[in-house]
Write an enzyme that holds these catalytic residues in place. Structure first.
Site, PDB file in Angstrom:
ATOM      1  N   GLU A  50       0.773  -1.156  -0.048  1.00 56.89           N
ATOM      2  CA  GLU A  50       0.038  -0.040  -0.125  1.00 56.89           C
ATOM      3  C   GLU A  50       0.814   1.227  -0.001  1.00 56.89           C
ATOM      4  O   GLU A  50       1.824   1.410   1.002  1.00 56.89           O
ATOM      5  CB  GLU A  50      -0.632   0.027   1.124  1.00 56.89           C
ATOM      6  CG  GLU A  50      -2.009  -0.872   1.179  1.00 56.89           C
ATOM      7  CD  GLU A  50      -2.818  -0.654   2.299  1.00 56.89           C
ATOM      8  OE1 GLU A  50      -2.838   0.199   3.324  1.00 56.89           O
ATOM      9  OE2 GLU A  50      -3.877  -1.504   2.365  1.00 56.89           O
ATOM     10  N   ASP A  61      -6.440   9.272   9.640  1.00 57.93           N
ATOM     11  CA  ASP A  61      -5.116   8.844  10.059  1.00 57.93           C
ATOM     12  C   ASP A  61      -4.798   9.458  11.377  1.00 57.93           C
ATOM     13  O   ASP A  61      -5.180  10.539  11.818  1.00 57.93           O
ATOM     14  CB  ASP A  61      -4.143   9.454   9.042  1.00 57.93           C
ATOM     15  CG  ASP A  61      -4.343   8.503   7.701  1.00 57.93           C
ATOM     16  OD1 ASP A  61      -4.243   7.073   7.817  1.00 57.93           O
ATOM     17  OD2 ASP A  61      -4.468   9.178   6.894  1.00 57.93           O
TER      18      ASP A  61
END
Length: 262
Positions: A50, A61
Protein backbone atom coordinates in the site's frame (compact mmCIF):
# COMPACT_ATOMS: atom_id res chain seq x y z
CA UNK A 1 5.99 -10.21 -17.68
CA UNK A 2 4.70 -11.38 -14.27
CA UNK A 3 1.06 -11.02 -13.33
CA UNK A 4 0.90 -8.22 -10.75
CA UNK A 5 -2.86 -8.38 -10.25
CA UNK A 6 -4.32 -8.72 -6.78
CA UNK A 7 -6.04 -11.92 -7.88
CA UNK A 8 -2.69 -13.47 -8.80
CA UNK A 9 -1.12 -12.28 -5.54
CA UNK A 10 -3.81 -13.90 -3.40
CA UNK A 11 -3.62 -17.08 -5.46
CA UNK A 12 0.13 -17.23 -4.79
CA UNK A 13 -0.37 -16.55 -1.08
CA UNK A 14 -2.87 -19.37 -0.77
CA UNK A 15 -0.71 -21.77 -2.78
CA UNK A 16 2.10 -21.20 -0.30
CA UNK A 17 -0.19 -21.54 2.72
CA UNK A 18 0.86 -18.18 4.07
CA UNK A 19 -0.76 -15.00 5.36
CA UNK A 20 -0.29 -12.00 3.09
CA UNK A 21 1.91 -9.25 4.53
CA UNK A 22 0.73 -5.85 3.32
CA UNK A 23 2.95 -2.93 4.37
CA UNK A 24 1.83 0.68 4.07
CA UNK A 25 4.26 3.52 3.36
CA UNK A 26 3.53 7.19 2.69
CA UNK A 27 4.87 8.30 -0.69
CA UNK A 28 7.80 10.69 -0.31
CA UNK A 29 8.37 10.12 3.40
CA UNK A 30 10.77 10.84 5.02
CA UNK A 31 12.40 12.01 1.76
CA UNK A 32 11.64 11.02 -1.83
CA UNK A 33 14.88 9.02 -2.11
CA UNK A 34 14.41 7.27 1.24
CA UNK A 35 10.84 6.51 0.25
CA UNK A 36 11.99 4.87 -2.97
CA UNK A 37 14.63 2.85 -1.12
CA UNK A 38 12.14 1.77 1.56
CA UNK A 39 9.55 0.65 -0.99
CA UNK A 40 12.08 -1.53 -2.76
CA UNK A 41 13.33 -3.00 0.50
CA UNK A 42 9.91 -3.87 1.94
CA UNK A 43 8.84 -5.39 -1.39
CA UNK A 44 11.26 -8.24 -0.68
CA UNK A 45 9.11 -9.35 2.26
CA UNK A 46 5.65 -8.14 1.15
CA UNK A 47 2.92 -9.78 -0.89
CA UNK A 48 1.01 -6.56 -1.64
CA UNK A 49 2.14 -2.97 -1.00
CA UNK A 50 0.00 0.00 0.00
CA UNK A 51 1.32 3.43 -0.97
CA UNK A 52 -0.27 6.43 0.70
CA UNK A 53 -0.97 9.56 -1.35
CA UNK A 54 -0.11 12.55 0.88
CA UNK A 55 -3.14 14.75 1.60
CA UNK A 56 -3.43 17.95 3.60
CA UNK A 57 -6.47 16.83 5.62
CA UNK A 58 -5.96 13.15 6.54
CA UNK A 59 -8.85 12.81 9.00
CA UNK A 60 -8.81 9.00 9.14
CA UNK A 61 -5.14 8.87 10.07
CA UNK A 62 -3.46 9.03 13.45
CA UNK A 63 -0.45 11.12 14.44
CA UNK A 64 2.24 8.93 12.84
CA UNK A 65 0.66 8.83 9.38
CA UNK A 66 -0.40 12.48 9.64
CA UNK A 67 3.16 13.48 10.41
CA UNK A 68 4.50 11.43 7.51
CA UNK A 69 2.04 12.96 5.05
CA UNK A 70 2.80 16.51 6.18
CA UNK A 71 6.55 15.87 5.83
CA UNK A 72 5.97 14.51 2.32
CA UNK A 73 3.81 17.49 1.35
CA UNK A 74 6.43 19.92 2.64
CA UNK A 75 8.87 18.34 0.21
CA UNK A 76 6.50 18.81 -2.70
CA UNK A 77 5.01 15.33 -2.97
CA UNK A 78 1.91 15.28 -5.18
CA UNK A 79 -0.37 12.73 -6.81
CA UNK A 80 1.72 12.92 -9.98
CA UNK A 81 4.95 12.43 -8.04
CA UNK A 82 3.39 9.51 -6.12
CA UNK A 83 2.61 7.79 -9.41
CA UNK A 84 6.11 8.58 -10.67
CA UNK A 85 7.55 7.04 -7.50
CA UNK A 86 5.57 3.83 -8.02
CA UNK A 87 6.71 3.71 -11.64
CA UNK A 88 10.36 4.21 -10.72
CA UNK A 89 10.26 1.65 -7.88
CA UNK A 90 9.38 -1.27 -10.21
CA UNK A 91 8.23 -3.24 -7.19
CA UNK A 92 7.14 -6.53 -8.81
CA UNK A 93 4.33 -6.63 -6.25
CA UNK A 94 0.73 -5.45 -6.62
CA UNK A 95 0.46 -1.80 -5.54
CA UNK A 96 -2.66 -0.43 -3.86
CA UNK A 97 -2.88 3.34 -3.61
CA UNK A 98 -4.32 4.56 -0.30
CA UNK A 99 -5.90 7.97 -0.85
CA UNK A 100 -8.69 10.36 0.00
CA UNK A 101 -11.19 11.31 -2.69
CA UNK A 102 -10.20 14.98 -2.92
CA UNK A 103 -6.70 14.44 -4.42
CA UNK A 104 -8.15 12.08 -7.03
CA UNK A 105 -10.86 14.57 -7.95
CA UNK A 106 -8.38 17.45 -8.15
CA UNK A 107 -6.09 15.42 -10.39
CA UNK A 108 -9.00 14.51 -12.66
CA UNK A 109 -10.70 11.13 -12.38
CA UNK A 110 -10.13 9.89 -15.93
CA UNK A 111 -6.55 11.17 -15.99
CA UNK A 112 -5.88 9.63 -12.59
CA UNK A 113 -7.12 6.18 -13.59
CA UNK A 114 -5.21 6.26 -16.87
CA UNK A 115 -1.97 7.39 -15.20
CA UNK A 116 -2.38 4.96 -12.30
CA UNK A 117 -2.77 2.02 -14.66
CA UNK A 118 0.28 3.21 -16.58
CA UNK A 119 2.25 3.38 -13.31
CA UNK A 120 1.35 -0.22 -12.48
CA UNK A 121 -1.22 0.44 -9.77
CA UNK A 122 -3.61 -2.48 -9.35
CA UNK A 123 -5.84 -1.35 -6.47
CA UNK A 124 -7.29 1.82 -4.96
CA UNK A 125 -8.55 2.36 -1.44
CA UNK A 126 -10.43 5.63 -0.95
CA UNK A 127 -10.71 6.21 2.78
CA UNK A 128 -13.60 8.67 2.62
CA UNK A 129 -15.67 7.02 -0.12
CA UNK A 130 -18.51 4.96 1.38
CA UNK A 131 -20.37 2.57 -0.92
CA UNK A 132 -22.80 4.63 -2.98
CA UNK A 133 -21.05 7.84 -1.98
CA UNK A 134 -19.95 8.87 -5.49
CA UNK A 135 -21.55 7.04 -8.40
CA UNK A 136 -19.22 8.58 -10.99
CA UNK A 137 -16.06 7.40 -9.22
CA UNK A 138 -17.46 3.96 -8.48
CA UNK A 139 -18.67 3.45 -12.07
CA UNK A 140 -15.34 4.58 -13.51
CA UNK A 141 -13.43 2.21 -11.25
CA UNK A 142 -15.76 -0.68 -12.04
CA UNK A 143 -14.90 -0.37 -15.73
CA UNK A 144 -11.15 0.11 -15.13
CA UNK A 145 -8.44 -2.50 -14.45
CA UNK A 146 -7.95 -1.04 -10.97
CA UNK A 147 -9.69 -2.88 -8.12
CA UNK A 148 -11.72 -0.78 -5.69
CA UNK A 149 -10.85 -1.94 -2.18
CA UNK A 150 -13.57 -1.45 0.42
CA UNK A 151 -13.14 -0.69 4.12
CA UNK A 152 -15.33 -2.39 6.72
CA UNK A 153 -15.47 -1.06 10.29
CA UNK A 154 -16.20 -3.20 13.39
CA UNK A 155 -19.58 -1.47 13.85
CA UNK A 156 -20.81 -2.10 10.29
CA UNK A 157 -24.07 -4.15 10.44
CA UNK A 158 -24.43 -7.25 8.22
CA UNK A 159 -26.85 -5.59 5.77
CA UNK A 160 -24.50 -2.68 5.24
CA UNK A 161 -21.53 -5.04 4.83
CA UNK A 162 -23.35 -6.82 2.01
CA UNK A 163 -24.21 -3.52 0.30
CA UNK A 164 -20.67 -2.19 0.71
CA UNK A 165 -19.05 -5.28 -0.77
CA UNK A 166 -21.41 -5.58 -3.75
CA UNK A 167 -18.93 -3.87 -6.07
CA UNK A 168 -15.72 -4.64 -4.22
CA UNK A 169 -12.74 -6.31 -5.89
CA UNK A 170 -9.25 -7.38 -4.90
CA UNK A 171 -9.78 -7.90 -1.18
CA UNK A 172 -11.66 -6.46 1.78
CA UNK A 173 -9.85 -4.23 4.26
CA UNK A 174 -11.26 -4.81 7.75
CA UNK A 175 -10.53 -2.08 10.26
CA UNK A 176 -9.30 -3.81 13.42
CA UNK A 177 -10.64 -1.13 15.76
CA UNK A 178 -12.57 2.11 15.76
CA UNK A 179 -10.77 5.43 15.49
CA UNK A 180 -7.85 6.59 13.38
CA UNK A 181 -4.80 4.68 12.22
CA UNK A 182 -2.02 4.13 14.72
CA UNK A 183 -0.19 1.68 16.92
CA UNK A 184 -2.13 -0.12 19.67
CA UNK A 185 -1.43 -2.21 22.73
CA UNK A 186 -3.40 -5.25 21.61
CA UNK A 187 -5.85 -6.83 19.16
CA UNK A 188 -9.54 -6.03 19.66
CA UNK A 189 -11.42 -8.83 21.41
CA UNK A 190 -14.27 -8.76 18.88
CA UNK A 191 -12.09 -8.83 15.76
CA UNK A 192 -12.92 -12.47 15.07
CA UNK A 193 -16.64 -11.65 15.05
CA UNK A 194 -16.09 -8.77 12.62
CA UNK A 195 -14.08 -10.95 10.25
CA UNK A 196 -16.73 -13.68 10.43
CA UNK A 197 -19.46 -11.19 9.43
CA UNK A 198 -17.37 -10.11 6.45
CA UNK A 199 -16.64 -13.69 5.36
CA UNK A 200 -20.37 -14.41 5.44
CA UNK A 201 -20.92 -11.64 2.88
CA UNK A 202 -18.10 -12.24 0.39
CA UNK A 203 -15.62 -14.71 -1.02
CA UNK A 204 -12.95 -12.01 -1.35
CA UNK A 205 -9.80 -12.34 0.77
CA UNK A 206 -9.92 -10.44 4.06
CA UNK A 207 -7.04 -8.27 5.23
CA UNK A 208 -6.97 -6.59 8.64
CA UNK A 209 -5.26 -3.30 9.46
CA UNK A 210 -5.27 -0.33 11.87
CA UNK A 211 -3.21 -0.77 15.02
CA UNK A 212 -1.09 -3.83 14.20
CA UNK A 213 2.36 -2.94 15.45
CA UNK A 214 4.10 -6.05 16.85
CA UNK A 215 4.99 -9.54 15.66
CA UNK A 216 2.68 -11.06 18.27
CA UNK A 217 -0.27 -8.96 17.12
CA UNK A 218 0.45 -9.92 13.50
CA UNK A 219 0.45 -13.60 14.47
CA UNK A 220 -2.87 -13.22 16.30
CA UNK A 221 -4.51 -11.51 13.33
CA UNK A 222 -3.10 -14.09 10.90
CA UNK A 223 -5.20 -16.75 12.63
CA UNK A 224 -8.34 -14.82 11.65
CA UNK A 225 -7.57 -13.11 8.35
CA UNK A 226 -5.96 -13.78 4.99
CA UNK A 227 -3.73 -10.71 5.18
CA UNK A 228 -2.18 -8.36 7.73
CA UNK A 229 -1.71 -4.64 7.00
CA UNK A 230 1.04 -2.82 8.89
CA UNK A 231 1.23 0.96 8.56
CA UNK A 232 1.96 3.29 11.46
CA UNK A 233 4.55 1.06 13.12
CA UNK A 234 6.43 0.69 9.83
CA UNK A 235 6.23 4.40 9.00
CA UNK A 236 7.48 5.24 12.50
CA UNK A 237 10.38 2.81 12.16
CA UNK A 238 11.27 4.25 8.76
CA UNK A 239 11.42 7.78 10.15
CA UNK A 240 13.51 6.76 13.17
CA UNK A 241 15.84 4.17 11.63
CA UNK A 242 15.71 4.73 7.89
CA UNK A 243 15.00 2.19 5.12
CA UNK A 244 17.31 -0.45 6.61
CA UNK A 245 15.50 -0.30 9.95
CA UNK A 246 12.11 -0.43 8.24
CA UNK A 247 13.15 -3.50 6.29
CA UNK A 248 14.43 -5.23 9.44
CA UNK A 249 11.10 -4.56 11.17
CA UNK A 250 9.10 -5.96 8.27
CA UNK A 251 11.40 -8.97 7.99
CA UNK A 252 10.59 -9.78 11.61
CA UNK A 253 6.86 -9.61 10.88
CA UNK A 254 7.29 -11.88 7.86
CA UNK A 255 9.07 -14.46 10.01
CA UNK A 256 6.34 -14.22 12.68
CA UNK A 257 3.57 -14.73 10.13
CA UNK A 258 5.32 -17.69 8.54
CA UNK A 259 5.94 -19.27 11.93
CA UNK A 260 2.28 -18.79 12.78
CA UNK A 261 1.26 -20.50 9.52
CA UNK A 262 3.59 -23.41 10.26
Amino acid sequence: MSDLSLTAAWRAVRARGRTALIPYLTAGHPTPQASLDALRRVAVHADIIEVGVPFSDPLADGPVIQRSTFIALQQGMTVAKTLALVTEAKLERPVVLFSYLNPVRRYGLSRFLQDAVQAGVTGLLLTDLPAGGDAEVETALASSPIDLIRLIAPTTPPARIAATLAGARGFVYVVARLGVTGMSAGVAADLGETVARVRAATDLPVAVGFGISTADQARQVSRLADGVVVGSALVDRLEREGPVGAEAFLRGLRVALDEGAA
